[in-house]
Design a protein around this motif. Structure first.
Motif, PDB file in Angstrom:
ATOM      1  N   PRO A  15     -92.750 -62.769  39.218  1.00 36.64           N
ATOM      2  CA  PRO A  15     -92.828 -62.956  37.876  1.00 36.64           C
ATOM      3  C   PRO A  15     -92.626 -61.670  37.069  1.00 36.64           C
ATOM      4  O   PRO A  15     -92.769 -60.503  37.518  1.00 36.64           O
ATOM      5  CB  PRO A  15     -93.928 -63.561  37.624  1.00 36.64           C
ATOM      6  CG  PRO A  15     -94.883 -63.372  38.800  1.00 36.64           C
ATOM      7  CD  PRO A  15     -94.205 -63.024  39.782  1.00 36.64           C
ATOM      8  N   ASP A  16     -92.365 -61.896  35.612  1.00 34.97           N
ATOM      9  CA  ASP A  16     -92.134 -60.778  34.827  1.00 34.97           C
ATOM     10  C   ASP A  16     -93.313 -59.713  35.227  1.00 34.97           C
ATOM     11  O   ASP A  16     -92.906 -58.444  35.063  1.00 34.97           O
ATOM     12  CB  ASP A  16     -92.058 -60.946  33.510  1.00 34.97           C
ATOM     13  CG  ASP A  16     -91.677 -62.393  33.389  1.00 34.97           C
ATOM     14  OD1 ASP A  16     -90.753 -62.971  34.023  1.00 34.97           O
ATOM     15  OD2 ASP A  16     -92.080 -63.116  32.193  1.00 34.97           O
ATOM     16  N   SER A  17     -94.338 -60.079  35.340  1.00 36.81           N
ATOM     17  CA  SER A  17     -95.547 -58.856  35.729  1.00 36.81           C
ATOM     18  C   SER A  17     -96.561 -59.581  36.247  1.00 36.81           C
ATOM     19  O   SER A  17     -96.989 -60.644  36.173  1.00 36.81           O
ATOM     20  CB  SER A  17     -95.936 -58.568  34.138  1.00 36.81           C
ATOM     21  OG  SER A  17     -97.196 -59.389  33.872  1.00 36.81           O
ATOM     22  N   THR A  18     -96.913 -58.616  37.316  1.00 36.23           N
ATOM     23  CA  THR A  18     -98.086 -59.442  37.817  1.00 36.23           C
ATOM     24  C   THR A  18     -99.225 -58.114  37.813  1.00 36.23           C
ATOM     25  O   THR A  18     -99.029 -57.137  37.636  1.00 36.23           O
ATOM     26  CB  THR A  18     -97.850 -59.432  39.653  1.00 36.23           C
ATOM     27  OG1 THR A  18     -97.443 -58.435  40.008  1.00 36.23           O
ATOM     28  CG2 THR A  18     -96.795 -60.630  39.584  1.00 36.23           C
ATOM     29  N   GLU A  19    -100.483 -58.589  37.962  1.00 33.80           N
ATOM     30  CA  GLU A  19    -101.471 -57.408  37.988  1.00 33.80           C
ATOM     31  C   GLU A  19    -101.196 -56.510  39.283  1.00 33.80           C
ATOM     32  O   GLU A  19    -100.849 -57.226  40.302  1.00 33.80           O
ATOM     33  CB  GLU A  19    -102.782 -57.946  38.156  1.00 33.80           C
ATOM     34  CG  GLU A  19    -103.168 -58.577  36.966  1.00 33.80           C
ATOM     35  CD  GLU A  19    -103.994 -59.882  36.920  1.00 33.80           C
ATOM     36  OE1 GLU A  19    -105.034 -60.167  37.489  1.00 33.80           O
ATOM     37  OE2 GLU A  19    -103.763 -60.621  35.992  1.00 33.80           O
ATOM     38  N   THR A 318     -99.320 -67.608  55.448  1.00 27.26           N
ATOM     39  CA  THR A 318     -99.280 -66.627  56.487  1.00 27.26           C
ATOM     40  C   THR A 318    -100.448 -65.581  56.190  1.00 27.26           C
ATOM     41  O   THR A 318    -100.990 -65.654  55.220  1.00 27.26           O
ATOM     42  CB  THR A 318     -97.935 -65.780  56.125  1.00 27.26           C
ATOM     43  OG1 THR A 318     -97.865 -65.301  54.914  1.00 27.26           O
ATOM     44  CG2 THR A 318     -96.672 -66.666  56.360  1.00 27.26           C
ATOM     45  N   PRO A 319    -100.863 -64.959  57.577  1.00 26.64           N
ATOM     46  CA  PRO A 319    -101.921 -64.088  57.191  1.00 26.64           C
ATOM     47  C   PRO A 319    -101.561 -63.047  56.045  1.00 26.64           C
ATOM     48  O   PRO A 319    -102.680 -62.681  55.461  1.00 26.64           O
ATOM     49  CB  PRO A 319    -102.139 -63.487  58.502  1.00 26.64           C
ATOM     50  CG  PRO A 319    -101.254 -64.361  59.588  1.00 26.64           C
ATOM     51  CD  PRO A 319    -100.392 -65.047  58.684  1.00 26.64           C
ATOM     52  N   ALA A 320    -100.244 -62.619  56.224  1.00 28.92           N
ATOM     53  CA  ALA A 320    -100.131 -61.558  55.251  1.00 28.92           C
ATOM     54  C   ALA A 320    -100.305 -62.151  53.566  1.00 28.92           C
ATOM     55  O   ALA A 320    -100.690 -61.349  52.814  1.00 28.92           O
ATOM     56  CB  ALA A 320     -98.635 -61.198  55.444  1.00 28.92           C
ATOM     57  N   ALA A 321    -100.080 -63.341  53.616  1.00 27.99           N
ATOM     58  CA  ALA A 321     -99.967 -63.837  51.844  1.00 27.99           C
ATOM     59  C   ALA A 321    -101.414 -63.827  51.768  1.00 27.99           C
ATOM     60  O   ALA A 321    -101.988 -63.711  50.649  1.00 27.99           O
ATOM     61  CB  ALA A 321     -99.649 -65.323  52.160  1.00 27.99           C
ATOM     62  N   ILE A 347     -98.163 -66.846  48.550  1.00 29.04           N
ATOM     63  CA  ILE A 347     -97.379 -67.427  49.862  1.00 29.04           C
ATOM     64  C   ILE A 347     -95.911 -67.374  49.482  1.00 29.04           C
ATOM     65  O   ILE A 347     -95.034 -67.137  50.190  1.00 29.04           O
ATOM     66  CB  ILE A 347     -97.972 -68.762  50.372  1.00 29.04           C
ATOM     67  CG1 ILE A 347     -97.194 -69.153  51.524  1.00 29.04           C
ATOM     68  CG2 ILE A 347     -98.055 -69.860  49.283  1.00 29.04           C
ATOM     69  CD1 ILE A 347     -97.464 -68.192  52.620  1.00 29.04           C
ATOM     70  N   ARG A 348     -95.759 -67.653  48.160  1.00 28.04           N
ATOM     71  CA  ARG A 348     -94.234 -67.845  47.766  1.00 28.04           C
ATOM     72  C   ARG A 348     -93.416 -66.675  47.886  1.00 28.04           C
ATOM     73  O   ARG A 348     -92.522 -66.569  48.226  1.00 28.04           O
ATOM     74  CB  ARG A 348     -93.943 -68.249  46.139  1.00 28.04           C
ATOM     75  CG  ARG A 348     -93.969 -69.655  46.090  1.00 28.04           C
ATOM     76  CD  ARG A 348     -93.703 -69.919  44.451  1.00 28.04           C
ATOM     77  NE  ARG A 348     -94.420 -71.412  44.407  1.00 28.04           N
ATOM     78  CZ  ARG A 348     -95.312 -71.673  43.781  1.00 28.04           C
ATOM     79  NH1 ARG A 348     -95.961 -70.641  43.096  1.00 28.04           N
ATOM     80  NH2 ARG A 348     -95.686 -72.995  43.359  1.00 28.04           N
ATOM     81  N   GLU A 349     -94.383 -65.606  47.500  1.00 27.08           N
ATOM     82  CA  GLU A 349     -93.792 -64.239  47.411  1.00 27.08           C
ATOM     83  C   GLU A 349     -93.302 -63.862  48.816  1.00 27.08           C
ATOM     84  O   GLU A 349     -92.269 -63.103  49.000  1.00 27.08           O
ATOM     85  CB  GLU A 349     -94.662 -63.390  46.869  1.00 27.08           C
ATOM     86  CG  GLU A 349     -94.212 -61.802  46.697  1.00 27.08           C
ATOM     87  CD  GLU A 349     -95.373 -60.831  46.188  1.00 27.08           C
ATOM     88  OE1 GLU A 349     -95.202 -60.036  45.300  1.00 27.08           O
ATOM     89  OE2 GLU A 349     -96.513 -60.921  46.789  1.00 27.08           O
ATOM     90  N   ASP A 350     -94.196 -64.166  49.934  1.00 27.48           N
ATOM     91  CA  ASP A 350     -94.095 -64.035  51.225  1.00 27.48           C
ATOM     92  C   ASP A 350     -92.809 -64.870  51.775  1.00 27.48           C
ATOM     93  O   ASP A 350     -91.926 -64.068  52.302  1.00 27.48           O
ATOM     94  CB  ASP A 350     -95.313 -64.145  52.079  1.00 27.48           C
ATOM     95  CG  ASP A 350     -95.297 -63.792  53.476  1.00 27.48           C
ATOM     96  OD1 ASP A 350     -93.938 -63.475  53.900  1.00 27.48           O
ATOM     97  OD2 ASP A 350     -96.217 -63.710  54.177  1.00 27.48           O
ATOM     98  N   LEU A 351     -92.781 -66.078  51.529  1.00 28.76           N
ATOM     99  CA  LEU A 351     -91.981 -66.908  52.131  1.00 28.76           C
ATOM    100  C   LEU A 351     -90.568 -66.802  51.478  1.00 28.76           C
ATOM    101  O   LEU A 351     -89.493 -67.064  52.251  1.00 28.76           O
ATOM    102  CB  LEU A 351     -92.280 -68.414  52.400  1.00 28.76           C
ATOM    103  CG  LEU A 351     -93.702 -68.810  53.008  1.00 28.76           C
ATOM    104  CD1 LEU A 351     -94.159 -70.124  52.855  1.00 28.76           C
ATOM    105  CD2 LEU A 351     -93.517 -68.280  54.509  1.00 28.76           C
TER     106      LEU A 351
END
Ligand code: ATP
Ligand code: MG
Length: 580
Positions: A15-19, A318-321, A347-351
């Motif tokens: 997204p436009d910005s994340t922490e 996933t473990p990574a998420a 999880i979205r970012e990973d998948l």
């Protein structure tokens, strides 16, 4: 009406910005300082200390990532310690599930698996030592009396009439407690501290109680069991833990932690408290999770709606998420609640990058392509993941009879509905442009049961050579090639953001969402999905991320769980915050 046909790219990426992921926090700073000052010879040794009385949840993941993560970062060690001093609730099943989950999250204790129950003999000796030093006594008040004598926050407690028993009498009674001479509750061993302490925990806390219950490891060897506050600090001390990290509710217990170790003059780790994880629309307490399992509100600890590690795994996380999520939420000193949408974002970012994209129709509507030859079929090239060209492509079969999503057709479309409608042309992903020429309805119900369309052979692959545009691209499957599947869709498990709000007088089960699970039994998926391995994850184009269920599917009839939709509410939350 909002058109769901938004291009995938809108839902992908950041997204436009994340922490920014938290790079440091107060515990890291404390440890770095200790290392720099040569405290404990610069050693860093942490532990993750679950009680094996339930399955681990996402809150535990925070503690696991913190403890194992710090050990990693400072070249130290992290032990896995089972805090197993309450035999009535603990079991080997829980021990095994915990080990599996910690490993799955990507951490390794390198054989340093310990149990508080390993220390029972040593703890007993320590207790004897306290008695001999006049720092502990056997109390014979009833549980009710002990409670009453304890006083309140505003009223000091009063001494038990047994408080001044001689050392000899205490030693004798404590040993006889051990040999099983007394019934449950007849006596307890208490620390002799201060019944007027402003810290209630210091008002002569119980150190041992009698419990004639077999322990899953020590069997019937013991009928007295040490209390958490006595066990935990000494287990940390025995294992040479340098930094004992626990959640904030133990802040008041720190004084007792320090007291026990000081009286016994043993190696003294430092307890540091951090905020526990709370998540919106979620309960994170083993006691409550057990209630959900035992009350039949879920199918088990690994029900994909559960916030347990095993539930999240089955759901497709996933473990990574999860590690990423734990990184992002950071570690603070005061309690707060994290939005469930952030976990979904992770999880979205990973998948988005790792899951191959496929086509599947959840609520099928049959489409017949009138001008496509009945016995013809062909293979069309489909890209596996536009975000990652190295994932390549595959062939999907196309034929005269197809399924599209029921939602993708409207007979009388409102203004902003751009998908299929009578007379309208749309694109079938990776295939052709089609135009709807006829609608077949059930004569009784009036329900649309079949569409007739024509296709334009010149648009093979999905582009018109004459440059004409369509406003929608639909996913589809070839009817005779499709694999039929069950798909389970999930919604928030609770309707309340804060389930069981005490201030509203709610019990957490009052706000269970009756629509948290929706089972679709007539889904049609592209044929390659018949070969999905249990636990394998995909993006179903336009519908979300899905994971082949590891328990219920069979080779000819797979079951998929929707991990998460494509819609990114976290991005929306951030946007709204920015505006404020
Ligand atoms: P619950 O409240 O769910 O029953 P617990 O604290 O009793 O959890 P333990 O098995 O004792 O469960 O927890 C092991 C470790 O995990 C402890 O150090 C505990 O502080 C930590 N932990 C438990 N819940 C959370 C949470 N929500 N956030 C962060 N850490 C947690
Ligand atoms: Mg606990």
């Amino acid at each position: 009406m909002k058109d769901k046909n938004a291009p995938d790219s809108k839902n992908s990426g950041r997204p436009d910005s994340t922490e920014a992921p938290a790079t440091t926090h107060f515990i890291k700073q404390i440890i770095a300082e200790d290392v720099q000052n040569g405290k404990n010879d610069g050693r860093v040794h942490t532990r993750f200390p679950p009680e094996p009385n339930g399955y681990l949840h996402i809150g535990h993941a925070k503690s696991i990532c913190l403890n194992f993560g710090l050990a990693d970062e400072f070249n130290g060690l992290c032990n896995l310690r089972f805090d197993d001093t309450d035999p009535s609730k603990e079991s080997t099943e829980y021990v095994e599930s915990i080990k599996k989950d910690v490993r799955w999250l990507g951490f390794d204790w390198d054989g340093r698996q310990y149990h508080a129950s390993d220390y029972f003999e040593q703890l007993f000796e320590y207790a004897m030592q306290l008695i001999k030093a006049g720092k502990a006594y056997v109390d014979s008040l009833s549980a009710d009396e002990i409670r009453e004598y304890r006083g309140t926050l505003t009223r000091p407690g009063k001494n038990s009439l047994y408080r001044d028993r001689s050392v000899a009498e205490n030693l004798d009674l404590f040993e006889r407690m051990r040999t099983g001479e007394f019934k449950d509750g007849e006596h307890v061993l208490r620390a002799k501290i201060d019944m007027a302490s402003p810290n209630m925990i210091m008002r002569d806390p119980t150190l041992y109680r009698i419990r004639h219950v077999a322990h899953y490891r020590t069997g019937s060897m013991w009928c007295i069991y040490p209390m958490y506050d006595f066990t935990h600090c000494l287990s940390d001390s025995i294992e040479g833990i340098t930094h004992s990290l626990c959640t904030l509710e133990f802040e008041n217990n720190r004084q007792l932690y320090d007291w026990v170790l000081d009286q016994l003059e043993v190696y003294h780790p430092r307890q540091i408290e951090f905020a526990r994880l709370n998540l919106t629309y979620t309960v994170l307490s083993k006691r409550k999770l057990i209630q959900l399992v035992e009350g039949g509100h879920v199918s088990g600890w690994d029900d994909p709606r559960m916030p347990t590690i095993s539930g999240l795994r089955r759901r497709g996380y996933t473990p990574a998420a999860i590690r990423n999520f734990c990184d992002r939420i950071g570690v603070a000193r005061s309690d707060s609640t994290v939005e469930l949408a952030l976990l979904e974002y992770c999880i979205r970012e990973d998948l988005n990058k790792s899951a191959p994209r496929v086509m599947g129709v959840l609520r099928p509507l049959k489409v017949v392509i009138d001008n496509y030859p009945p016995d013809q079929q062909e293979e069309l090239k489909a890209i596996n993941n536009p975000e990652d060209p190295s994932m390549g492509s595959r062939q999907v079969p196309f034929s005269r009879e197809l399924y599209i999503e029921r939602d993708d057709f409207m007979e009388a479309p409102p203004r902003k509905f751009f998908r299929l409608a009578p007379g309208r042309e749309v694109r079938l992903r990776y295939a052709y442009f089609i135009t709807c020429v006829d609608v077949v309805k059930d004569p009784d119900s009036g329900e649309v049961v079949e569409l007739h369309c024509t296709y334009d052979p010149a648009t093979r692959g999905g582009d018109a050579p004459d440059g004409r545009k369509v406003k929608a691209t639909l996913h589809w499957v070839s009817a005779k090639h499709a694999v039929s599947a069950e798909v389970r869709l999930y919604n928030h498990f609770f309707t309340a953001e804060n389930p069981g709000d005490v201030e509203k007088g709610e019990d957490f089960t009052d706000t269970l969402n009756p629509d948290s699970l929706e089972t679709l039994t007539d889904c049609q998926l592209e044929p390659g999905l018949a070969a999905a391995a249990p636990g394998q994850r995909f993006q179903f184009e336009r519908l979300g991320y899905f994971c082949a269920d590891a328990k219920d599917g069979t080779a000819d009839r797979p079951v998929f769980n929707r991990t998460v939709t494509l819609r990114d509410t976290w991005a929306r939350i951030l946007k709204a915050r920015k505006k404020k």
